[in-house]
Design a protein around this motif. Structure first.
Motif: not given
Length: 327
Positions: A32-55
């Motif tokens: 996952a990636l922490w981007t600092g968005s309000d959505t991440e801060r409020l929900t705890g759901v972090l977006p996928a780190d796409t560097e090695l995707a598809p996993w």
């Protein structure tokens, strides 16, 4: 930099089971990636780190009465290496009248005359369907390569993984890795004395055991043992025929070392030697070695080539007490 790992939670119904023992609760652990968005801060759901995707995907099949939390370290280690890893908990009837945490097993499918005709793993198909659903929408949409799947199993979960390691039964399966597991059936199932059940030969197996496995040693009377009772080694030599398969014996490995932190209130870890300060330190080294073995094996089976050189370098590791490969 250490990769962030987060988990997506879910539940799925096991169609072969009856309520209330028909629900598996799972976690898909992913980079996952922490981007600092309000959505991440409020929900705890972090977006996928796409560097090695598809996993690719690993599914961890637990031992009897072993909670999925004990395998979280494996899930984190694999996810940091770019392998989405699913762990789950299923309370089920493991035998008539006996309820326990289970990898999901239809015991009738391993009886004489039935073994090999149909899958005995009741949870795998529903869990794979749940992964495909998670892969179609939400934070993991398009991130998981369901055509590259590996099964990892511990103890009874390892037995279920081995006995169901067929591409016909597990679409996309590339390999199976187990610890403290074998395919010698208990006498009560009715197979002839000394039977080692055959395995599908279309995917490689990494069969790991420990020199200090007190559970397998103390369970020998289930199998009408011979003087050379070593069901793990016999399983590898007689049933794991794929040329990429390996048998690895880990020095100092107990049965429950694959679980961290081990839950002493359940399962049969009391059959291992009582822990000491030295053994606890060694357990950490064993898990580090096990992590390296699993990642190296995964890279070998998920690659299009058949290069096992990264895995085979572990053959000379000081923590390895035994290593076998088929000619």
């Amino acid at each position: 930099m250490t990769k962030i790992v987060r988990a997506l939670h879910g539940a799925t119904t096991i169609g072969a089971a009856s309520a209330p023992y028909d629900t598996a609760h799972f976690r898909i652990n992913y980079p996952a990636l922490w981007t600092g968005s309000d959505t991440e801060r409020l929900t705890g759901v972090l977006p996928a780190d796409t560097e090695l995707a598809p996993w690719p995907l690993a599914i961890m099949l637990p031992g009897i009465n072993v909670g999925s939390d004990g395998y979280r370290w494996i899930a984190i280690s694999l996810a940091q290496a770019g392998i989405a890893t699913l762990t789950y908990d299923l309370v089920a009837e493991v035998m008539p009248g006996s309820v326990a945490l289970s990898p999901g097993l239809d015991i009738s499918a391993v009886m004489p005359g039935e073994y090999g005709r149909r899958p005995s793993a009741t949870a795998l198909a529903p869990l794979l369907a749940a992964v495909r659903e998670a892969n179609s929408a939400g934070p993991l949409a398009g991130m998981i390569d369901t055509k590259r799947v590996m099964l990892i199993g511990h103890s009874a979960g390892g037995t279920v993984a081995l006995e169901n390691a067929s591409r016909d039964w597990v679409p996309g399966l590339r390999g199976v890795a187990v610890y403290g597991a074998h395919t010698m059936p208990a006498v009560m199932l009715g197979h002839p004395h000394g039977t080692v059940l055959p395995l599908p030969d279309d995917v490689p197996a990494l069969v790991m055991s420990g020199t200090d496995d007190g559970v397998i040693r103390s369970s020998a009377d289930r199998y009408q043992p011979t003087d050379d009772h070593d069901p793990v080694r016999r399983t590898f030599r007689e049933s794991c025929t794929h040329r990429m398969s390996r048998l690895v014996v880990i020095d100092g490995g107990t049965h429950m070392v694959m679980c961290h932190n081990d839950d002493s209130t359940t399962a049969r870890g009391f059959l291992d030697d009582a822990p000491t300060t030295e053994s606890l330190r060694r357990d950490g080294e064993v898990r580090c070695l096990m992590s390296g073995l699993l990642i190296a094996f995964a890279r070998a089976v998920f690659a299009d080539a058949t290069d096992t050189s990264e895995l085979d370098r572990f053959a000379t590791h000081q923590g390895i007490a035994g290593w076998e490969a088929h000619p």
